[in-house]
Scaffold this active site. Structure first.
Site, PDB file in Angstrom:
ATOM      1  CG  ASP B 306      -2.041  -0.933   1.102  1.00  0.00           C
ATOM      2  OD1 ASP B 306      -2.501  -1.100  -0.050  1.00  0.00           O
ATOM      3  OD2 ASP B 306      -2.475  -1.512   2.114  1.00  0.00           O
ATOM      4  CD  GLU B 347      -4.327  13.778   3.949  1.00  0.00           C
ATOM      5  OE1 GLU B 347      -5.050  13.799   4.980  1.00  0.00           O
ATOM      6  OE2 GLU B 347      -3.772  12.745   3.543  1.00  0.00           O
ATOM      7  CG  PHE B 384     -13.639  12.281   1.895  1.00  0.00           C
ATOM      8  CD1 PHE B 384     -13.245  12.971   0.748  1.00  0.00           C
ATOM      9  CD2 PHE B 384     -13.567  10.891   1.893  1.00  0.00           C
ATOM     10  CE1 PHE B 384     -12.789  12.295  -0.362  1.00  0.00           C
ATOM     11  CE2 PHE B 384     -13.110  10.215   0.787  1.00  0.00           C
ATOM     12  CZ  PHE B 384     -12.718  10.928  -0.344  1.00  0.00           C
ATOM     13  CB  ALA B 386     -16.430   6.258  -0.630  1.00  0.00           C
ATOM     14  CG  MET B 390     -16.255  16.858  -3.674  1.00  0.00           C
ATOM     15  SD  MET B 390     -17.381  18.081  -4.354  1.00  0.00           S
ATOM     16  CE  MET B 390     -18.957  17.482  -3.849  1.00  0.00           C
ATOM     17  CG  ASP B 529      -3.847  -1.709   8.322  1.00  0.00           C
ATOM     18  OD1 ASP B 529      -4.528  -1.650   7.274  1.00  0.00           O
ATOM     19  OD2 ASP B 529      -3.219  -0.753   8.791  1.00  0.00           O
TER      20      ASP B 529
END
Lengths: 205, 693, 571
Positions: B306, B347, B384, B386, B390, B529
């Site tokens: 990943d 982020e 956010f 999926a 956004m 995981d």
């Protein structure tokens, strides 16, 4: 059970039929074809490279024969039957440490060369006192032939040099210049001997 | 783990191993190892001959006594090697057992009712029961957190003293029995019955109790058994040949020859090598569920990693604001910061920080009071998801959104806005250099407009390129898995030095990739995981789940990394390879040894019948007895001498197969030819000096 | 040893090398069906025998077909030999062959051994020689090729155990390959002087006036397939030392090339089948190195001669006119070099034809053929059987090498695991078991000892050679051993059958197992099966496994005999 018998039938039929079919092709057709071509193209070789004199079959240039008399060149010792038996080919099959081979066969052959041809122990050509594999070896080594020249010349009352020249002319070099070793064909040499130095009438023995 | 720095020959382990070497003489145990079983039979046979000779007063058999003794030693040495390998695991198991000491559990009849708990014994818990753990409690069994967040001390299992967070839902919900809750509380649904818990399995594994022969070990055992039968034939038929030659050979001498010829060196060390391999895994803090998995690790062709958290640091950082025409830089920074205020992701935080450091915009936080015009109280966070891809905020008439380019563009169009032509170029530019472009847009009233792009940079971990180079040298291809778009993925792949990447990956894509690789005959390893990794972990040939991960992931994989370090796969692969290499090298060594033994024993056997055979006595050994004895002693001692190698494993350096083979052939093949010549000669000299022959 | 001798050996090697690729390509085309110029004949044969040429047989069925065919053809021969006296083409009126002799001969030719415990010219009618023995020479060679091709398919393909169609492979191997080559070869031999007729034996009156009966027969046709099919069963007792079988040094060269031609070409065929031509050449190279070592040892030992005979007076030094060396049992026209070379070639392959008597070789010279056989006749080897024997050793080599590089062993992308190792070990075990047990019994049982022609270590070598030759399906002999007794005919017959079929079945099974496996692409982590390192390792495994198995027996046979010979001791 029926699977078993079905399986058997599936395997047995090809096994039996193919055995017969392939046997006919390779066991009958094939040799027949080869024989036909061979007889047509190479009749002399196919029939045994026979040497005839006066319409009589003397032998084959490929098959050695027994020579015992002093006026002929002798071939190598032979283990084929009683000696050069062309229906019982074979060697002594004695091993390198075999007492009989060393002390009887080789030793006696050496003694005979010493006695007949004045060979010197330690200088006896190796082919002269050993049996060939087939027991039908038609050839001897040049050294072997040369050692016999004196005896043959003496027995025939010929000049040793002339006999030696005959041996040289009958010494076949290596095939194509490389293959095998130089050889002397005993039967052909002896035939030439009879022509060039005819035996005394009634034999010289 | 405490055992990490344990020396190879630890005194208590050695003492226990010596005791166990005798215990392992039972035929039931020995028959598992055909080569050593033959040696055992030979020892018994020689001893019987010895006793018969003694009873019949045939005497003069000091030589036979010595042969018998050394044959027994050969068996014992092999047992000792196995016991040594097991001993290290057993010492570890003891410390694990301490963690499994009797616990009490607060069992809940109703998981929602935390107050009415019943105190029961930990061993009475069954799968499906609910318990509650409060600070200081030992978690009574493996389970899944259903409620609460707590810090847990897992050092009993992992040896890592820093506590970890365990919480309900998500990827950190699995807890292990024997670990200790430090703060807060957890409601746990028990998932394993007593005796089947993780710690139980670990004890069984390190003790070697549940040890099954691995596929390669079985194949090698077949080869060694075949060789043993061949030598049995060669030695058994030697007697008729000897009788033909005019002198029969004494039975103990025949047995000595047989034992010297059959591959006792590898036969004696084979199980020790396997156990030691598992042990090395454990020292790396990796629990392999089977030896088969360890072997498979050595065969891996393709490694799936990943991107996030493995190759990159996991938190992308905002490094640049790129406004579209008609929007000032400051305006974009302000809106982006505003949109990120309630966003707790790394982020989001980095956008706030960037806006602050570049433009001095205050880090306005939710905790701030006072209704400034920019931040009215009715600010509503749009998280956010999926499906929308956004996030943003709604404040009265102002709606702010940030997210993937196409999703935001769609939102802008739906709200009557248009997309400025240069946006696409800006997005692509950032993606191409490995960044994540985050498009920011606003909607005032019913009119939407695009403001610009925030450049989020992925930070690749240090040293990754070197690690991938090492894998490449082993012949392993690494594939990076990422949800990023292909452009971003390609740039990161380039920077990290992986061979290939799978972009915009959904869980089913990962699965498909594994299947595709496997159908091409390749072995695939991956780490994971999360619960959504579980199917892929199960499908992969080597699935390493992180100890921090979910129970589902841990169940699906065939290894658990207690350190939860995804790059551990490299060490795992090396250990797997080392395991096979050790077996192969010692097999070669063992077989090559036979040449010298023939030269020692055959002339000695026929010294009377054929004195000429002494020409084969190239070592110029003193006498027939000394020659045979020296060979048998060498054969026994070499097992002891190689125990450290068997336990530590043959040294592995990443290189192509041809290079490794050449090196190992030189060391173990040529070495195997030469060493016994020297060794037997030395022993011969020694035997003569000590007047033992 | 002479420069000319080495030149002959080099010339032979060059011819074999030159033939490998073109013949290999042709064999590839024969078995993948692209060569189809005899399709109409094929169709008739399949129709008559109820074979569906499109059927792709599972390995179990493939092996069963092979066994059924071998059984059927063996029974046919047993019956034909027992009834020889009533069958045609028997100008010498030879009697029916005895029961144990018929069993042994049928077993011998069915198993591609061609061990002959009888003298051809005094035992077998032309009918028996042609329709039975020559037929088996074709059939057993084709069966061997089927085995190799089936294994190669198992390695090359992914086909869930299916290995092709035995019946089709059998027919194609015989019709497309063995028959045309044999016709050409037979005529080349006749041209040199080999005979080909159906005449009665010829009576000549020699120069000294004695009578000499000269055996005749369809020799060349049988000689050709005897070598091409690595059968080795001679028309005459003296086999290829007989001037009618092998008349000149050139004929001798053709015969040696014929022995190696197909086995060498099959390495190339195999390389192409597995899409790794270099691997095929690597096998060729390993075989060639072993061949070169054996030839050098044999030539050295024979040219050096026998010091015991030298002490009696024989001049063992070579000169322009004296052959020197050990000429006992060798023909003058071949000399030392070609005899040593032939002995090496015929035992590298599972041929067993001889142009000189191995029994009379020096101990080291005789140990070379013996060891060649004991290594499993994989130095080029028998037609088909040489390749599959070599592939078994490759599997073992790859297994050990694979472990040493830290991977589950892989061969051409297929994993070598327990079942494969099991089959390979069954194969490797069968040979020593048959050789050592048979020989051990024979040197202590009175029935066995009765057959010996030599005493001392050489007697042990004779027995060891007999069972090596039988188990390895070679057929050459330390021919002093009288093998025609009830004891030897029975024991050797059984040994030959096991030596063939107890090896071929595990081998086909191995092919079946491998065909079911995925093919993993090679990577830098996989051990390359090309190049000098692989060749060296392969040779090492072959030599070590063979040497370790047979060293004790060899020590009491040829090795001690050699040391005794040096000391001048006779037995």
């Amino acid at each position: 059970m029926s699977i078993m018998t079905n399986m058997l039938r599936k395997q047995l039929r090809p096994a039996i039929v193919l055995t017969i079919v392939l046997c006919v092709i390779t066991g009958a057709l094939y040799p027949a074809v080869v024989t036909a071509i061979a007889q047509l193209v190479f009749p002399r070789q196919a029939n045994g490279s026979i040497i005839k004199a006066n319409g009589r079959v003397i032998g084959s240039s490929l098959i050695g024969q027994s020579f015992a008399s002093a006026e002929y060149f002798h071939g190598r010792p032979s283990a084929a039957g009683a000696g050069y038996d062309a229906t019982a080919s074979g060697g002594t099959n004695k091993g390198p440490t075999d007492a009989k081979l060393a002390d009887t066969l080789v030793a006696q052959a050496i003694d005979s060369v010493v006695k007949l041809d004045g060979g010197v122990k330690g200088q006896i050509p190796s082919d002269m006192v050993t049996s060939s594999g087939s027991g039908l070896d038609p050839d001897i080594s040049p050294a072997n032939a040369v050692l016999q020249v004196a005896r043959v010349a003496r027995a025939r009352g010929a000049q040793a040099d002339s006999v030696r020249a005959l041996v040289d002319s009958h010494t076949r070099p290596r095939q194509l210049g490389v293959l095998g070793d130089p050889t002397v064909n005993v039967l052909q040499l002896n035939l030439a001997l009879d022509t060039v130095f005819p035996r005394a009438k009634g034999g010289a023995q | 783990m405490t055992s990490k720095k344990r020396p190879l020959f630890d005194k208590p382990i050695v003492l226990r191993a010596i005791r166990e070497s005798f215990g392992k003489l039972s035929p039931r145990h020995m028959v598992r190892n055909p080569v050593m079983f033959v040696v055992l039979l030979g020892s018994v046979l020689t001893t019987v001959v010895l006793i018969i000779d003694a009873v019949a007063h045939r005497g003069g058999s000091g030589f036979t006594i010595q042969i018998a003794i050394w044959l027994w030693f050969t068996v014992l040495f092999a047992n000792f090697a196995e016991a040594m390998a097991e001993g290290r695991g057993k010492a570890q198991a003891d410390s694990l057992r301490k963690a499994r000491t009797e616990t009490h559990a607060k069992k809940l009849e109703d998981p929602a009712d935390h107050l009415s708990s019943e105190l029961v014994s930990g061993t009475s818990l069954r799968s499906g029961d609910f318990v509650i753990c409060t600070p200081g409690d030992i978690i009574p069994g493996d389970g899944e957190v259903t409620e609460g967040v707590a810090s847990v001390d897992e050092s009993a299992i992992t040896g890592e003293s820093a506590p970890v967070i365990r919480e309900a839902g998500g990827d950190r919900s699995a807890v292990t029995g024997g670990t200790k809750v430090l703060s807060d509380f957890l409601v746990i649904r028990i998932t394993a019955n007593p005796g089947e818990t993780f710690i139980d399995r670990m004890i069984a594994l390190v003790e070697g109790a549940s040890r099954q022969k691995t596929p390669n070990e079985i194949a090698l055992t077949i080869l060694l058994s075949g060789l043993t039968i061949i030598f049995l034939l060669a030695v058994a038929t030697l007697q008729p040949f000897a009788i033909y030659s005019g002198g029969s050979v004494a039975l103990p001498v025949l047995v000595a020859l047989l034992v010297c010829l059959i591959p006792t060196t590898i036969g004696g060390l084979l199980s020790a090598i396997g156990i030691a391999g598992m042990d090395r895994m454990i020292q790396q803090n990796v629990i392999a569920m089977s030896g088969r998995a360890v072997e498979a690790a050595g065969d891996v062709n393709t490694l799936l990693l990943d991107k996030t958290g493995t190759i990159t640091l996991g938190n992308r950082q905002a490094v640049e604001f790129v406004p579209v025409a008609g929007v000032t830089l400051e305006e974009l920074a302000d809106r982006a910061q505003l949109a990120s205020l309630p966003d707790e992701t790394p982020e989001g935080r980095s956008i706030v920080v960037l806006a602050k450091t570049q433009f001095g915009l205050r880090g306005r936080s939710l905790a701030d009071d006072g209704g400034t015009p920019e931040r009215p109280h009715e600010m509503e966070f749009v998280p956010f998801s999926a499906s929308t891809r956004m996030s943003g905020v709604n404040m009265g008439g102002l709606q702010l959104r940030k997210g993937a380019g196409d999703s935001v563009a769609k939102w802008v169009r739906e709200n009557g806005g248009s997309i400025p032509p240069e946006l696409q170029g800006q997005v692509e530019r950032i993606a191409k250099i490995g960044g994540t472009p985050l498009v920011v847009a606003e909607c005032v009233g019913a009119k939407a407009r695009t403001l610009g792009v925030v450049y989020l940079k992925d930070v690749v971990k240090g040293g990754m390129r070197e690690r991938f180079d090492r894998l490449r040298a082993m012949g392993i291809r690494t594939i990076m898995i990422t949800g990023d778009n292909p452009l971003t993925a390609a740039a990161i792949a380039q920077e990290a030095g992986v061979d290939d990447f799978l972009a915009e990956a959904k869980p089913e894509d990962k699965m498909a990739l594994i299947r595709r690789e496997q159908s091409g005959g390749k072995l695939v390893a991956m780490t994971g995981d999360g619960t959504n990794d579980a199917p892929a972990l199960a499908q992969a040939d080597v699935g390493v789940s992180m100890n921090s991960g979910t129970q589902a992931a841990k169940e699906a994989g065939n290894m658990v990394d207690l350190d939860s370090n995804p790059t551990k796969l490299i060490e795992i692969v090396e250990i797997g390879k080392q395991l096979l290499m050790t077996r192969g090298s010692l097999t070669t060594f063992s077989i090559a040894n036979d040449v010298a033994k023939y030269f020692a024993i055959i002339p000695a056997m026929f010294a009377v019948t054929y004195p000429a055979l002494n020409a084969l006595n190239v070592m110029r050994l003193h006498s027939p007895q000394s020659a045979i004895l020296a060979s048998v002693i060498f054969n026994a001692l070499i097992i002891i001498a190689l125990i450290p190698l068997a336990l530590r494993g043959v040294r592995y350096r990443p290189a192509s197969a041809a290079v490794i083979l050449r090196r190992n052939l030189l060391i173990y093949g040529v070495g195997g030819l030469v060493v016994p010549f020297v060794g037997i000669k030395l022993l011969d000299v020694l035997l003569v000096l000590t007047r033992l022959v | 040893m002479t420069a000319n001798g080495w030149f002959q050996i080099a010339l032979f090697s060059a011819l074999v090398l030159a033939l490998t690729k073109p013949l290999g390509i042709y064999i590839l085309r024969v078995f993948d069906g692209t060569a189809g110029w005899l399709r109409p004949i094929e169709r008739v044969i399949y129709k008559a025998s109820g074979v569906d040429p499109a059927e792709n047989q599972h390995w179990t069925r493939y092996a069963a077909s092979l066994m059924f065919f071998s059984l059927a053809s063996m029974l046919l021969t047993y019956v034909a030999l027992r009834l020889q006296h009533v069958l045609p083409l028997n100008p010498q009126h030879l009697a029916a062959v005895t029961d144990h002799q018929s069993f042994e001969t049928a077993a011998s030719f069915t198993s591609n051994t061609d061990w002959q415990s009888y003298a051809g010219e005094s035992t077998m009618s032309y009918f028996s020689q042609m329709t039975q023995l020559a037929f088996h020479n074709f059939a057993s060679a084709a069966v061997g090729m089927c085995g190799a091709i089936a294994l190669a398919r198992g390695i090359a393909q992914r086909s869930a155990g299916k290995l092709g169609n035995f019946w089709v492979d059998l027919v194609r191997g015989m019709l497309y390959l063995l028959l045309p080559l044999s016709i050409v070869m037979a005529l080349a031999l006749v041209q040199q002087g080999a005979i080909q007729n159906f005449s009665a034996y010829l009576t000549a009156s020699t120069l000294e006036g004695a009578k000499q009966v000269i055996a005749m027969g369809p020799v060349a046709s049988q000689e050709a397939i005897k070598q091409l099919g690595t059968n080795g069963g001679g028309f005459f007792n003296a086999n290829s030392s007989h001037p009618f079988e092998n008349p000149t040094p050139l004929a001798n060269l053709w015969q040696m090339v014929a022995i190696f031609a197909i086995p060498a070409a099959l390495t190339y065929t195999f390389g192409r089948m597995v899409k790794n031509a270099k691997h095929g050449w690597a096998l060729w190279a390993a075989m060639f190195v072993l061949f070169a070592v054996g030839t050098t040892a044999a030539y050295w030992a024979e040219a050096r001669g026998n010091p015991i005979h030298a002490a009696r007076g024989v001049d063992v030094d070579e000169s322009a006119t004296n052959y020197g060396g050990n000429m006992e049992g060798k023909e003058a026209r071949f000399g030392i070099a070609s005899s040593a070379l032939f002995a090496t070639v015929t035992t590298d392959a599972s041929c067993g034809a001889v142009n000189s008597m191995h029994d009379s070789f020096t101990p080291i010279g005789g140990m070379v053929p013996l060891v060649n056989i004991q290594l499993g006749e994989l130095i080029f080897g028998g037609v088909g059987s040489g390749l599959y024997g070599m592939l078994i050793m490759v599997v073992l080599t790859v297994f050990i090498a694979g472990l040493m590089v830290g991977r589950t062993p892989e061969y051409l992308g297929k994993k070598i695991q327990a079942p494969e190792v099991q089959m390979a070990m069954l194969y490797v075990l069968a040979l020593p078991a048959l050789i050592l047990l048979g020989a051990a019994a024979s040197v202590v049982l009175p029935d066995g000892l009765k057959g010996l022609n030599n005493s001392g270590p050489h007697g042990l070598s004779e027995v060891l050679y007999a069972f090596s030759s039988a188990a390895g399906n070679n057929g050459s002999a330390f021919a002093g051993l009288t093998g025609s007794s009830y004891y030897y005919n029975t024991l050797v017959g059984i040994t030959m059958l096991f030596g063939r079929f107890a090896l071929v079945v595990p081998m086909i099974a191995l092919g079946g197992f491998l065909s079911a496996k995925k093919i993993a692409p090679p990577s830098t982590g996989t051990f390359p099966v090309t190049g000098p390192l692989f060749v060296t390792l392969l040779i090492g495994v072959i030599v070590i496994v063979g040497a370790l198995t047979f060293f004790p027996a060899l020590a009491l046979g040829p090795i001690v005999e050699h040391l005794s010979m040096l000391a001048g001791r006779v037995f």
